[in-house]
Design an enzyme around this catalytic site. Structure first.
Site, short mmCIF file in Angstrom:
data_model
loop_
_atom_site.label_atom_id
_atom_site.label_comp_id
_atom_site.label_asym_id
_atom_site.label_seq_id
_atom_site.Cartn_x
_atom_site.Cartn_y
_atom_site.Cartn_z
N ALA A 343 2.64 46.06 -64.43
CA ALA A 343 2.10 47.00 -65.06
C ALA A 343 2.79 46.77 -66.79
CB ALA A 343 1.91 48.18 -65.15
N GLY A 345 0.66 44.37 -67.64
CA GLY A 345 0.28 42.66 -67.59
C GLY A 345 0.22 42.36 -67.67
N ASP A 365 1.66 48.88 -59.24
CA ASP A 365 2.52 48.89 -59.81
C ASP A 365 2.79 50.83 -59.54
OD1 ASP A 365 4.63 48.05 -62.70
OD2 ASP A 365 3.93 50.41 -61.86
N ARG A 370 -0.08 53.06 -67.10
CA ARG A 370 0.20 51.40 -66.93
C ARG A 370 -0.67 50.64 -66.37
NH1 ARG A 370 5.87 49.51 -68.41
NH2 ARG A 370 6.85 51.28 -68.76
N ASP A 393 4.37 52.44 -54.54
CA ASP A 393 5.88 52.08 -54.44
C ASP A 393 5.83 50.85 -53.77
OD1 ASP A 393 8.55 51.58 -54.32
OD2 ASP A 393 8.90 53.89 -55.01
N CYS A 464 13.21 40.72 -68.37
CA CYS A 464 13.96 40.43 -69.90
C CYS A 464 15.20 40.61 -70.14
CB CYS A 464 13.03 40.71 -70.13
SG CYS A 464 12.66 42.85 -70.61
C1 LIG Z 1 8.73 44.66 -66.74
S1 LIG Z 1 8.19 45.97 -66.55
C2 LIG Z 1 6.70 44.61 -65.99
C3 LIG Z 1 6.40 44.01 -66.82
C4 LIG Z 1 5.02 43.21 -66.13
N1 LIG Z 1 5.02 42.71 -65.64
C5 LIG Z 1 4.28 42.15 -67.29
O1 LIG Z 1 4.17 41.12 -67.88
O2 LIG Z 1 3.59 43.26 -68.07
C6 LIG Z 1 8.23 46.78 -64.88
C7 LIG Z 1 7.42 47.15 -64.52
O3 LIG Z 1 8.29 47.82 -62.71
C8 LIG Z 1 7.14 48.72 -62.20
N2 LIG Z 1 8.32 49.79 -61.40
C9 LIG Z 1 8.95 50.37 -61.12
N3 LIG Z 1 9.93 50.44 -60.28
C10 LIG Z 1 8.84 50.11 -59.39
C11 LIG Z 1 8.23 50.51 -57.84
N4 LIG Z 1 9.47 50.61 -57.52
N5 LIG Z 1 7.91 49.62 -57.69
C12 LIG Z 1 6.13 49.29 -57.74
N6 LIG Z 1 6.60 48.97 -59.71
C13 LIG Z 1 7.99 49.73 -59.98
C14 LIG Z 1 7.14 49.33 -63.56
O4 LIG Z 1 5.98 50.54 -63.52
C15 LIG Z 1 7.13 48.86 -64.65
O5 LIG Z 1 6.07 48.74 -65.08
#
Ligand SMILES: C[S@@+](CC[C@H](N)C(=O)[O-])C[C@H]1O[C@@H](n2cnc3c(N)ncnc32)[C@H](O)[C@@H]1O
Length: 526
Positions: A343, A345, A365, A370, A393, A464
């Site tokens: 998310a 996305g 996610d 999100r 998670d 990033c």
């Molecule tokens: C860098 S962002 C992802 C951006 C996405 N890939 C995009 O291109 O739009 C990292 C994501 O990791 C999720 N996240 C953090 N800890 C997590 C966990 N334990 N399990 C699943 N998702 C997790 C956050 O909610 C966040 O949306």
């Protein structure tokens, strides 16, 4: 506004966010009359009656001051896309009214551009501006105890005079007027005194800026002020990149960002279609040299927003550096791909469009809100048929799930140190201590994601961030824990200019004029 939500989230999503805080005041403001919270509670003096339209104060300065207050004290994000198009700024004007005690006329296009420039610039240059403001105050305590709104007005004035080189006496007059009306006559006098001192020292070329001399700590502090970054970032980059490149990086972070857009092939739209339209809208643009669907817009994004392209799902805002991570994944029609931290996305949707209607992206996610945005945007962009969402998670989900795939993407939560030019406020919200926590989380998520990879399949780890401790070091540590994986060099997937000696993808803001990003392909051999 729902269609624009993904824009805001796009900017804030690339990093591990501090959750949006409720509005609260800092120590600075406890004794003063005008503040976000007192204004909210309606504790304004009689001279600041609600619903009063003020046509004398310049609207963009009033709005900028309130936005800056919200960003600093309310946990709002610096929204450089300025998503509020014409006629949709009612909420914001309500905020202005509650905070300042009056409203201004509505913003026109020029005002909106000025607000974006002033807010972004004032946040980026905060440390530098505060240093100069402090140097022109009688003493340290005068600066330290300055009420928040007064400080924001001074920052705006200093930024306009020193960095935008605007006609100084007009800037003085306008900011004095704002301070008088929003605070009280005495505040206007103070702004007048300090800004006039600034005009003089600037004219005499005697701004009180630190010299780059002394030991490495002193130099780091001087650089942190001169280029307006936290000292710990300067020290880190000087260590990894050397002083010269660290300075270039900070200059990049302080420059106005340009935004890339991706034409949405899933809706039958090509980049050429949109470029034709951009020409007729007279929006300057450049097509991407690296990705067929991408083009870049430096100014005029408001026109694109207003033309409704994002609302209709014809294109989305996505940096080429993120698009190239998808090239590293190399999605092919018919494939099943697991996107572990998906998310809101950005990458899921681009991967989905590259599946050409065949296959699936399973988007996991932990953040329900999100994920909902991801789902809505997938519908809007007509790729919902190839996307399914899983709210979980990753760490616990992976323990219990039998899911396997030949392609697994982990776009991990990270510091976002690669996207500081777009996220103007992020540098002030990150702390050195965050880095350790993030590294642990990245290791745990890598272990979890690896369980989904089938034999011979590939795990793509991306961030990033430009920080080696979140990138190369995480991969290295993973390979020690998981000898069943090996590095698959990315040469076949992205231009050679983006390939590191170790075979990773790296987009370097200074070298490539894109956001910073990293990706590694790791193949399961057993
Ligand atoms: C860098 S962002 C992802 C951006 C996405 N890939 C995009 O291109 O739009 C990292 C994501 O990791 C999720 N996240 C953090 N800890 C997590 C966990 N334990 N399990 C699943 N998702 C997790 C956050 O909610 C966040 O949306």
């Amino acid at each position: 506004m729902a269609h624009l939500l993904p824009l805001r989230v796009f900017l804030s999503s690339q990093t591990q966010e501090t959750p949006s805080k409720p509005l609260k005041l800092s120590k600075r403001s406890n004794n003063h009359k005008t503040s976000i919270s007192t204004a909210k509670k309606g504790l304004l003096s009689p001279s600041h009656k609600m619903h009063k339209l003020n046509l004398e104060v310049s609207p963009h300065r009033a709005v900028s001051a309130v936005r800056l207050m919200r960003i600093e004290f309310g946990g709002a994000f610096a929204d450089l896309l300025n998503e509020k198009g014409k006629g949709s700024g009612d909420n914001e004007m309500g905020y202005v009214e509650r905070t300042l005690g009056f409203r201004t006329r509505d913003l026109d296009d020029r005002d909106l551009r000025l607000v974006t420039d002033i807010v972004g610039g004032t946040i980026r240059w905060r440390r530098y501006l505060d240093h100069l403001i402090g140097s022109l105050c009688h003493d340290e305590s005068m600066f330290r105890s300055m009420e928040p709104l007064l400080l924001q007005i001074l920052r705006i004035g200093f930024y306009e005079i020193v960095k935008l080189n605007m006609p100084p006496y007009a800037v003085v007059d306008e900011n004095v007027k704002l301070a008088k009306v929003a605070l009280r006559p005495g505040a206007g006098n103070m702004v007048n005194g300090i800004l006039r001192k600034l005009v003089l020292v600037k004219e005499n070329n005697s701004l009180a800026l630190p010299k780059l001399e002394g030991d490495s700590r002193t130099q780091a502090r001087a650089l942190a002020t001169l280029y307006s970054h936290p000292v710990w970032m300067v020290r880190r980059w000087t260590k990894y990149l050397g002083q010269e490149e660290a300075i270039q990086l900070m200059m990049w972070n302080n420059s106005d960002p340009s935004f890339s857009l991706r034409a949405n092939a899933a809706k039958g739209i090509t980049r050429d279609d949109l470029v034709m339209q951009l020409n007729s809208l007279k929006v300057p643009h450049e097509v991407s040299l690296h990705l067929d669907d991408f083009f870049r817009v430096k100014i005029g994004l408001q026109n694109v927003i207003r033309a409704g392209w994002l609302k209709e799902g014809l294109c989305s805002v996505q940096d080429e550096s993120a698009g190239l991570v998808v090239s590293v994944v190399d999605p092919q029609p018919g494939e099943d791909i697991i996107d572990c931290c998906a998310a809101p996305g950005g990458k899921t949707l681009y991967m989905a469009s590259r599946l050409r209607g065949k296959g699936k992206v399973h988007a996991i996610d932990i953040n329900k809100g999100r994920l909902r945005i991801l789902k809505e945007t997938a519908k809007l962009q007509k790729v919902d048929g190839v996307v399914d969402t899983i709210h979980a998670d990753l760490r616990t989900f992976a323990e219990n799930s039998p899911m396997k795939s030949g392609k697994v993407l982990l776009d991990a939560p990270c510091s976002g140190l690669g996207v500081l030019s777009k996220r103007a406020d992020l540098r002030w919200n990150r702390r050195l201590e965050d880095m350790k926590q993030l590294k642990n989380l990245q290791d745990e998520l890598l272990d979890a994601a690896s369980t989904f990879v089938s034999s011979g399949g590939v795990l793509i780890y991306s961030t990033c961030s430009i920080d080696p401790e979140e990138n190369e070091d995480r991969v290295e540590a993973f390979l020690v824990r998981h000898p069943e994986f090996r590095i698959d060099p990315v040469n076949r997937y992205v231009p050679s200019d983006f390939v590191t000696k170790q075979g990773f993808y790296f987009s370097d803001p200074v070298k490539h004029s894109l956001d910073g990003a990293f990706a590694a392909r790791l193949v399961r051999t057993l």
